[in-house]
Design an enzyme around this catalytic site. Sequence first.
Site, PDB file in Angstrom:
ATOM      1  N   GLY A   1      -0.452  10.974  16.653  1.00  0.00           N
ATOM      2  CA  GLY A   1      -1.356  12.050  16.248  1.00  0.00           C
ATOM      3  C   GLY A   1      -1.449  11.955  14.729  1.00  0.00           C
ATOM      4  O   GLY A   1      -0.444  12.151  14.042  1.00  0.00           O
ATOM      5  N   ALA A   2      -2.633  11.574  14.267  1.00  0.00           N
ATOM      6  CA  ALA A   2      -2.807  11.392  12.811  1.00  0.00           C
ATOM      7  C   ALA A   2      -3.728  12.470  12.262  1.00  0.00           C
ATOM      8  O   ALA A   2      -4.522  12.232  11.357  1.00  0.00           O
ATOM      9  CB  ALA A   2      -3.352   9.997  12.518  1.00  0.00           C
TER      10      ALA A   2
ATOM     11  N   ARG B   1       9.114  30.097   7.048  1.00  0.00           N
ATOM     12  CA  ARG B   1       8.181  31.193   6.731  1.00  0.00           C
ATOM     13  C   ARG B   1       8.960  32.451   6.383  1.00  0.00           C
ATOM     14  O   ARG B   1       8.696  33.114   5.381  1.00  0.00           O
ATOM     15  CB  ARG B   1       7.265  31.449   7.935  1.00  0.00           C
ATOM     16  CG  ARG B   1       6.193  30.384   8.067  1.00  0.00           C
ATOM     17  CD  ARG B   1       5.256  30.623   9.241  1.00  0.00           C
ATOM     18  NE  ARG B   1       4.185  29.641   9.202  1.00  0.00           N
ATOM     19  CZ  ARG B   1       3.595  29.115  10.266  1.00  0.00           C
ATOM     20  NH1 ARG B   1       3.970  29.478  11.486  1.00  0.00           N
ATOM     21  NH2 ARG B   1       2.625  28.238  10.122  1.00  0.00           N
TER      22      ARG B   1
ATOM     23  N   HIS C   1       8.324  29.415  20.325  1.00  0.00           N
ATOM     24  CA  HIS C   1       7.431  29.410  19.164  1.00  0.00           C
ATOM     25  C   HIS C   1       6.195  30.204  19.542  1.00  0.00           C
ATOM     26  O   HIS C   1       5.287  29.714  20.168  1.00  0.00           O
ATOM     27  CB  HIS C   1       7.064  27.961  18.834  1.00  0.00           C
ATOM     28  CG  HIS C   1       6.187  27.839  17.632  1.00  0.00           C
ATOM     29  ND1 HIS C   1       6.500  28.400  16.426  1.00  0.00           N
ATOM     30  CD2 HIS C   1       5.010  27.201  17.455  1.00  0.00           C
ATOM     31  CE1 HIS C   1       5.550  28.113  15.552  1.00  0.00           C
ATOM     32  NE2 HIS C   1       4.627  27.385  16.148  1.00  0.00           N
TER      33      HIS C   1
HETATM   34  O1  TXD Z   1       5.448  24.705  14.862  1.00  0.00           O
HETATM   35  C1  TXD Z   1       4.763  23.975  15.541  1.00  0.00           C
HETATM   36  N1  TXD Z   1       5.303  23.344  16.561  1.00  0.00           N
HETATM   37  C2  TXD Z   1       3.336  23.772  15.229  1.00  0.00           C
HETATM   38  C3  TXD Z   1       2.498  23.150  16.218  1.00  0.00           C
HETATM   39  C4  TXD Z   1       2.811  24.039  13.943  1.00  0.00           C
HETATM   40  C5  TXD Z   1       1.538  23.642  13.610  1.00  0.00           C
HETATM   41  C6  TXD Z   1       0.670  22.939  14.530  1.00  0.00           C
HETATM   42  N2  TXD Z   1       1.151  22.900  15.862  1.00  0.00           N
HETATM   43  C7  TXD Z   1       0.438  22.108  16.854  1.00  0.00           C
HETATM   44  O2  TXD Z   1       0.487  20.724  16.487  1.00  0.00           O
HETATM   45  C8  TXD Z   1      -1.039  22.388  16.981  1.00  0.00           C
HETATM   46  O3  TXD Z   1      -1.263  23.559  17.744  1.00  0.00           O
HETATM   47  C9  TXD Z   1      -1.483  21.129  17.688  1.00  0.00           C
HETATM   48  O4  TXD Z   1      -1.152  21.210  19.070  1.00  0.00           O
HETATM   49  C10 TXD Z   1      -0.633  20.034  17.054  1.00  0.00           C
HETATM   50  C11 TXD Z   1      -1.350  19.221  15.996  1.00  0.00           C
HETATM   51  O5  TXD Z   1      -1.918  20.076  15.026  1.00  0.00           O
HETATM   52  P1  TXD Z   1      -2.907  19.479  13.916  1.00  0.00           P
HETATM   53  O6  TXD Z   1      -3.277  20.583  13.010  1.00  0.00           O
HETATM   54  O7  TXD Z   1      -2.346  18.229  13.340  1.00  0.00           O
HETATM   55  O8  TXD Z   1      -4.161  19.107  14.814  1.00  0.00           O
HETATM   56  P2  TXD Z   1      -5.282  18.008  14.521  1.00  0.00           P
HETATM   57  O9  TXD Z   1      -5.512  17.877  13.052  1.00  0.00           O
HETATM   58  O10 TXD Z   1      -6.417  18.307  15.409  1.00  0.00           O
HETATM   59  O11 TXD Z   1      -4.601  16.634  15.002  1.00  0.00           O
HETATM   60  C12 TXD Z   1      -4.349  16.326  16.330  1.00  0.00           C
HETATM   61  C13 TXD Z   1      -4.588  14.850  16.468  1.00  0.00           C
HETATM   62  C14 TXD Z   1      -6.066  14.458  16.280  1.00  0.00           C
HETATM   63  O12 TXD Z   1      -6.177  13.508  15.240  1.00  0.00           O
HETATM   64  C15 TXD Z   1      -6.439  13.864  17.638  1.00  0.00           C
HETATM   65  O13 TXD Z   1      -7.362  12.785  17.535  1.00  0.00           O
HETATM   66  C16 TXD Z   1      -5.086  13.387  18.130  1.00  0.00           C
HETATM   67  O14 TXD Z   1      -4.196  14.431  17.784  1.00  0.00           O
HETATM   68  N3  TXD Z   1      -5.018  13.123  19.566  1.00  0.00           N
HETATM   69  C17 TXD Z   1      -4.295  12.099  20.068  1.00  0.00           C
HETATM   70  N4  TXD Z   1      -3.550  11.164  19.469  1.00  0.00           N
HETATM   71  C18 TXD Z   1      -2.959  10.245  20.258  1.00  0.00           C
HETATM   72  N5  TXD Z   1      -3.083  10.250  21.606  1.00  0.00           N
HETATM   73  C19 TXD Z   1      -3.816  11.191  22.248  1.00  0.00           C
HETATM   74  N6  TXD Z   1      -3.926  11.187  23.588  1.00  0.00           N
HETATM   75  C20 TXD Z   1      -4.461  12.171  21.459  1.00  0.00           C
HETATM   76  N7  TXD Z   1      -5.275  13.223  21.742  1.00  0.00           N
HETATM   77  C21 TXD Z   1      -5.598  13.800  20.580  1.00  0.00           C
END
Ligand code: TXD
Length: 316
Positions: A13-14, A155, A179
Site C-alpha cells: 500500500g503506497a 494523540r 481502534h
Molecule cells: O491507526 C490506524 N490503524 C490507522 C488506519 C490510521 C490511519 C489510516 N488507517 C487506515 O489505513 C485507513 O483507514 C486505510 O484503511 C489504510 C490506508 O490509509 P491511507 O490514508 O494510506 O489510504 P490511501 O492513501 O488510500 O492508500 C491506500 C493504498 C492506495 O494506494 C491503494 O491503491 C492501495 O492501498 N491498495 C492496494 N495495494 C496493494 N494491494 C491491494 N490489493 C490494494 N488495494 C488498494
Amino acid sequence: MASGKRFKIACIGAGNVGAACAQYCLDMELGDVVLTDVVEGVPQGKALDLTEAGPVRGYSCMCTGTNDYKDIAGADVCVVTAGLPRKPGMTRLDLLEKNGNIISDVCANIKKHAPDSIVIIVTNPLDVMAYVAYKKLGFPAKRVIGMAGILDSSRMRSFVAMELGCSMKNVDTMVLGSHGDDMVPLPEYTTVSGIPITKLMPKERVDAIVERTRKGGGEIVALLKTGSAFYAPGASAARMVESIVRDEKQILPCAAYLEGLYGLKDVYAGVPCKLGKDGVEDIIELELTADQKAALHKSSQEVQSGIDGLKQVGIL
Ligand code: TXD
C-alpha cells in the site's frame, strides 16, 4: 544499521500512510524499503522521490517501488496499509467487506513471497483486519500485529502536552482496546515525567482529553475532508518496525491476538506488547478497574461482531 544486518521492509500500500511510514523508516535508517501497490507508477514514483531525498537527509537505505509481489521476497517486516481509507461520514465497519478482501489478497502474497516476515497491519477496521490477516497467513500470532495504540496514545500524549504547555517528550500513556470510538484510554496510567496527570489537571480536563483522543481520527478526517490522518499513523507504524528490527523490546500498545489474557479469547485487541526481533515477545496484563474492564470488553464486542460479519459473507 545498528546490528550490521541490512533489513528489508515491505510497505504494502503506497498511499498516504504507506508512503509516510516508508519515509520515517528511511529517515531512521531502519532498512531498505520496497513500496508495493496495485496502482501503476505510484509506488515507483514515490520510491524514486524518497530515494532522491536520501542525499539531503543523509540516509543510505534504498527505496524501490513495484506492482509485483515477487519484489517483497525476503522481507523482514511487511507493513500493510493497502485498502480504502475512511471517508467523512463512513463508519469503520462500512469498510469491513472491501478491506477484508484486500487483506486476504495481500496476505496470500505475503505468505507466498515473505513467509518468514513479521506483519504489521494498519488497514481499518484495524482489529478485524489484523484477525483476518492472522487467519489467512497462518503465521504464529506473535508475527501478526496491528498498529493503532501507538497512534491513539501519541494523540493523547500530544493533547496532554498542549493542555499543560509542556514537552510532549515527557508525556507517557497507555490506550487499550479496539481502534475506534470505544477505545480505552487510561488516564490512570498517564504521566508527565512520572507525575500522574490526575495530579496536574482537574478531572474535567482529563475527561475532555480522553474524549478528544477517542475522536482523534474523526477530528482529522473532518479537517482534511478527503482522506484520513497519515503522518502520525506512518510514524507509529515505523516505531513498531524500529523496535522489531533493532530488537529494542519497547513496550508499546499494539493490537495482539489474545488467547485468554484480559478475559478475551480468539480476538485482536490493543494491549501493551513487548516488541522485539520475534514480534510480540510478551503481553503485559494490567490490573484494571471494573469500569475499565467493562469498557475493554465492550470495545472487543464490536470487533467480534465485525469478525462474525466477515464469517457470514464467507471472507473468514
Ligand atoms: O491507526 C490506524 N490503524 C490507522 C488506519 C490510521 C490511519 C489510516 N488507517 C487506515 O489505513 C485507513 O483507514 C486505510 O484503511 C489504510 C490506508 O490509509 P491511507 O490514508 O494510506 O489510504 P490511501 O492513501 O488510500 O492508500 C491506500 C493504498 C492506495 O494506494 C491503494 O491503491 C492501495 O492501498 N491498495 C492496494 N495495494 C496493494 N494491494 C491491494 N490489493 C490494494 N488495494 C488498494
